[in-house]
Scaffold this active site. Structure first.
Site, PDB file in Angstrom:
ATOM      1  N   TYR A   1       0.850  -1.202   0.000  1.00 40.79           N
ATOM      2  CA  TYR A   1       0.000   0.000   0.000  1.00 40.79           C
ATOM      3  C   TYR A   1       0.878   1.242   0.000  1.00 40.79           C
ATOM      4  CZ  TYR A   1      -5.000  -0.347   0.010  1.00 40.79           C
ATOM      5  OH  TYR A   1      -6.293  -0.468  -0.411  1.00 40.79           O
TER       6      TYR A   1
ATOM      7  N   GLU B   1      -0.581   4.847  -0.611  1.00 39.63           N
ATOM      8  CA  GLU B   1      -1.399   6.031  -0.911  1.00 39.63           C
ATOM      9  C   GLU B   1      -0.563   7.293  -0.795  1.00 39.63           C
ATOM     10  OE1 GLU B   1      -4.638   5.716   1.803  1.00 39.63           O
ATOM     11  OE2 GLU B   1      -5.803   4.428   0.473  1.00 39.63           O
TER      12      GLU B   1
ATOM     13  N   ASP C   1      -6.618  12.590 -25.499  1.00 39.00           N
ATOM     14  CA  ASP C   1      -6.583  11.219 -25.001  1.00 39.00           C
ATOM     15  C   ASP C   1      -5.908  10.398 -26.087  1.00 39.00           C
ATOM     16  OD1 ASP C   1      -7.030   8.602 -24.410  1.00 39.00           O
ATOM     17  OD2 ASP C   1      -9.171   8.808 -23.993  1.00 39.00           O
TER      18      ASP C   1
ATOM     19  N   THR D   1      -3.914   5.320 -22.032  1.00 37.24           N
ATOM     20  CA  THR D   1      -3.795   3.995 -21.440  1.00 37.24           C
ATOM     21  C   THR D   1      -2.371   3.544 -21.724  1.00 37.24           C
ATOM     22  OG1 THR D   1      -4.569   3.017 -23.502  1.00 37.24           O
ATOM     23  CG2 THR D   1      -6.208   3.296 -21.772  1.00 37.24           C
TER      24      THR D   1
ATOM     25  N   LYS E   1      -2.074  -0.365 -24.977  1.00 39.22           N
ATOM     26  CA  LYS E   1      -2.452  -0.498 -26.396  1.00 39.22           C
ATOM     27  C   LYS E   1      -1.173  -0.447 -27.245  1.00 39.22           C
ATOM     28  CE  LYS E   1      -7.149   1.183 -25.748  1.00 39.22           C
ATOM     29  NZ  LYS E   1      -7.314   1.906 -24.487  1.00 39.22           N
TER      30      LYS E   1
ATOM     31  N   ARG F   1      -1.791  -3.152 -18.290  1.00 43.05           N
ATOM     32  CA  ARG F   1      -3.028  -2.356 -18.277  1.00 43.05           C
ATOM     33  C   ARG F   1      -2.897  -1.252 -17.236  1.00 43.05           C
ATOM     34  NH1 ARG F   1      -6.030  -5.387 -21.306  1.00 43.05           N
ATOM     35  NH2 ARG F   1      -7.623  -3.785 -21.461  1.00 43.05           N
TER      36      ARG F   1
HETATM   37  N1  PLP Z   1      -9.577   6.329 -24.181  1.00 44.62           N
HETATM   38  C1  PLP Z   1      -9.584   5.771 -25.392  1.00 44.62           C
HETATM   39  C2  PLP Z   1      -9.380   6.642 -26.590  1.00 44.62           C
HETATM   40  C3  PLP Z   1      -9.814   4.402 -25.529  1.00 44.62           C
HETATM   41  O1  PLP Z   1      -9.872   3.852 -26.744  1.00 44.62           O
HETATM   42  C4  PLP Z   1     -10.015   3.627 -24.367  1.00 44.62           C
HETATM   43  C5  PLP Z   1     -10.250   2.168 -24.417  1.00 44.62           C
HETATM   44  O2  PLP Z   1     -10.393   1.543 -25.389  1.00 44.62           O
HETATM   45  C6  PLP Z   1     -10.001   4.270 -23.136  1.00 44.62           C
HETATM   46  C7  PLP Z   1      -9.783   5.616 -23.073  1.00 44.62           C
HETATM   47  C8  PLP Z   1     -10.352   3.549 -21.863  1.00 44.62           C
HETATM   48  O3  PLP Z   1      -9.386   2.765 -21.401  1.00 44.62           O
HETATM   49  P1  PLP Z   1      -9.732   1.634 -20.291  1.00 44.62           P
HETATM   50  O4  PLP Z   1     -10.455   0.573 -21.025  1.00 44.62           O
HETATM   51  O5  PLP Z   1      -8.366   1.283 -19.848  1.00 44.62           O
HETATM   52  O6  PLP Z   1     -10.551   2.296 -19.240  1.00 44.62           O
END
Ligand code: PLP
Length: 433
Positions: free
Chosen positions: A51, A53, A206, A232, A235, A241
């Site tokens: 842990y 935090e 994002d 993320t 990918k 993950r």
């Molecule tokens: N943002 C985008 C552009 C995504 O394609 C995804 C998932 O496919 C996410 C966020 C969300 O990620 P997670 O599934 O890890 O919550």
């Protein structure tokens, strides 16, 4: 202490089956990849027991000297992997995944019911960018914030920046979100920056899908124009993950992003960080700075282009006509079939991809397209030649789908077939093979 196969043969056998499925199929889901053994070793390590935090040096638990060292190393590697100056950019590596990272940003810089604009989900955006239907606010983002999505120009398949500008001028969002789950082209960051500045909005990217490509500089760089960049880590980046949030260190629109975002992650929305993931992420980010990683990302893009070109040769319609990145979006509607059926048929042949809505779809339940990504099979060593073969296999699957649909949809044809099938002649010969 027993190993998994002895302690829990049931789970062990499920993992074995899943491993076999992953390695025997053609994995073409654009958001998936195969991470390295080194990353998996870190993720499966004792780091999961701790842990911690808070942030390095400011923890709510004792015994964190090595965890601090790990998180600082991970932060440094993240900034280095994306070529960022630590005086200008900060990072939080604790988000548990992409959706929590995005929600953490929203709660950091917005008040409840502030306005946001992200790409509409049926046009390639992600749920967490504010998806809602006329009947229902589907994602938490659209429940707690007022969302007005922007869309693609359906004639070109490209983001309709003119419409985004017009809508933003009227709607006055506090946040504009770039980035997508199914968009085969680069975003026009300079244009989005201009629109955000004109209405006094934050600009966030994002980059979940393309973060590996951004690290390798094979697509446009969002950091030059955005205030905040989320991603993320599992990918195209090929890590465990997880999620990350990058933020500008200088205040933006009077907000100190560093403290707002760090506080939104913890104690705002999360408790203890997943240190095993942070360990795996640090390993991935070391690799992301290597020449091999750059070569891999270049291959991801070339493979995707080879796949796209072959599909066009075979007569397919691609949304936006092609691709700049790791995915293609095929519009199957001109063939009179939908993505759901093709996904199912290809699944039977161990070709794994996903149905996807395409601009102009009438129903989200029966999406008219499929999304095909190149990162995972490129990790497995596939080059352009193999991706051309993949296009041909997909083509075969589509042909079978069309034939099968003709068979079941024309009821007289089906009756004829059933009569034929019932005749002994049919059973005794190999007329239908
Ligand atoms: N943002 C985008 C552009 C995504 O394609 C995804 C998932 O496919 C996410 C966020 C969300 O990620 P997670 O599934 O890890 O919550």
């Amino acid at each position: 202490d027993h190993g998994l196969s002895e302690a829990d043969p049931e789970v062990s056998s499920i993992i074995k089956k899943e491993k076999e499925r992953q390695f025997k199929s053609l994995e073409l889901i654009a958001s998936e990849n195969f991470t390295s053994r080194a990353v998996m070793e870190a993720v499966g390590s004792c780091l999961t027991n701790k842990y911690s935090e808070g942030l390095p040096g400011k923890r709510y638990y004792g015994g964190n000297e090595y965890i601090d060292e790990l998180e600082i190393l991970c932060q440094k590697r993240a900034l280095a992997a994306f070529h960022l100056d630590k005086k200008k950019w900060g990072i939080n590596v604790q988000p548990l995944s992409g959706s929590p990272a995005n929600f953490e940003v929203y709660t950091a810089i917005l008040n409840p019911h502030d306005r946001i604009m992200g790409l509409d989900l049926p046009h390639g955006g992600h749920l967490s960018h504010g998806f809602m239907t006329p009947k229902r606010r589907v994602s938490g983002t659209s429940i707690y914030f007022e969302s007005m999505p922007y869309r693609l120009d359906e004639s070109t398949g490209l983001v309709d920046y003119d419409m985004l500008e017009k809508t933003a001028t009227l709607f006055r969002p506090k946040l504009i979100i770039a980035g997508a789950s199914a968009y085969p082209r680069d975003f026009d960051y300079p244009r989005m920056r201009k629109i955000a500045d004109a209405v006094g909005a934050f600009l966030m990217m994002d980059m979940a899908h393309i973060s590996g490509l951004v690290a390798a500089s094979v697509v446009a760089n969002p950091f030059e124009y955005c205030d905040i960049v989320t991603t993320t880590t599992h990918k195209s980046l090929r890590g465990p993950r997880g999620g990350m949030i990058f933020f500008k260190k200088d205040p933006v629109l009077g907000v100190d992003l560093e403290s707002a975002i760090n506080n939104a992650v913890f104690p705002g929305l999360q408790g203890g960080p997943h240190n095993h993931t942070i360990g795996g992420l640090a390993v991935c980010l070391k690799h992301a700075q290597s020449p091999e990683f750059k070569a891999y990302q270049n291959q991801v893009v070339s493979n995707c282009r080879a796949l796209a070109n072959r599909l066009v040769e075979l007569g397919y319609t691609l949304v936006s006509g092609g691709t700049d990145n790791h995915l293609v979006l095929v519009d199957l509607r001109p063939l009179g079939i939908d993505g759901a059926r093709v996904e199912k048929i290809l699944d039977m042949a161990s070709i794994t991809l996903n149905k996807n809505s395409v601009p102009g779809d009438k129903s989200a339940l029966v999406p008219g397209g499929i999304r095909i990504g190149s990162p995972a099979m490129t990790t497995r060593g596939f080059k352009e030649k193999e991706f051309i073969a993949i296009a041909d296999f997909i083509h075969e699957g589509v042909q079978i789908t069309i034939d099968a649909k003709g068979l079941v949809s024309g009821s007289s044809k089906l009756q004829e077939f059933l009569k034929f099938a019932a005749s002994s002649d049919f059973l005794l010969t190999d007329k239908v093979s």
